[in-house]
Write an enzyme that holds these catalytic residues in place. Structure first.
Site, short mmCIF file in Angstrom:
data_model
loop_
_atom_site.label_atom_id
_atom_site.label_comp_id
_atom_site.label_asym_id
_atom_site.label_seq_id
_atom_site.Cartn_x
_atom_site.Cartn_y
_atom_site.Cartn_z
N PRO A 127 0.78 -1.24 0.00
CA PRO A 127 0.00 0.00 0.00
C PRO A 127 0.82 1.30 0.00
CG PRO A 127 0.01 -0.95 2.19
CD PRO A 127 0.70 -1.94 1.29
N CYS A 128 2.13 1.23 0.07
CA CYS A 128 2.92 2.46 0.24
C CYS A 128 2.78 3.44 -0.92
CB CYS A 128 4.38 2.14 0.53
SG CYS A 128 5.24 1.39 -0.84
#
Length: 168
Positions: A127-128
């Site tokens: 998700p970064c």
């Protein structure tokens, strides 16, 4: 601008409404008592072929989950992949089938994380970078979840029907 839990829930419910009309298989799941307890799931069976080797084809079942990651404040794609004998495909094994991710570092792109609602290990698009990808859609799309999925879904063999895109 960021995606709130409330907006996430509204948009995934819209995905399920469209899916029901198309009979596409997305289902809404809710776990009571936690802030990010709403997510959607879909199962589908596909043939995976190793790049450069059309004889190396494996029939698998994908189970996709789109959930909300509280720490990153973004949607997240979690998936499990089974072979026909019921055994799970590992991260490294799936990487061998995935041409779209070859230019990336395996563990920066696709990793194993706990599902944000179920707290079980799933393969996950990390998700970064999601905030970076979804930001323009938050400002310009009627449904940023659909827009985001149309961009990142193909990296994990998830392709949306064109009818979803018409709702953005």
């Amino acid at each position: 601008m960021h995606l709130s839990v409330e907006d996430f829930v509204k948009h995934v419910k819209d995905v399920v409404t469209i899916s029901d009309r198309l009979m596409d298989g997305w289902a809404l799941k809710e776990k009571e008592g936690i802030e990010n307890g709403t997510y959607i799931t879909k199962r589908c069976t596909k043939n995976l072929t190793k790049p450069g080797n059309t004889n190396a084809t494996t029939l698998v079942t994908f189970e996709y989950h789109i959930a909300y990651h509280l720490s990153y404040a973004v949607p997240i794609i979690c998936l499990k992949i089974w072979k026909q004998d019921g055994s799970l495909i590992s991260l490294e094994e799936y990487w061998e089938f995935n041409n779209d991710l070859k230019e990336s570092n395996i563990y920066d792109t696709l990793t194993q994380l706990d599902h944000p609602v179920l707290c079980q290990p799933f393969l996950t698009l990390h998700p970064c970078k999601t905030q970076e990808i979804i930001q323009p859609f938050l400002e310009h799309s009627k449904n940023p979840i659909i827009s985001w999925l149309s961009v990142v879904g193909p990296f994990v063999h998830l392709n949306l029907l064109d009818e979803y895109i018409h709702n953005c």
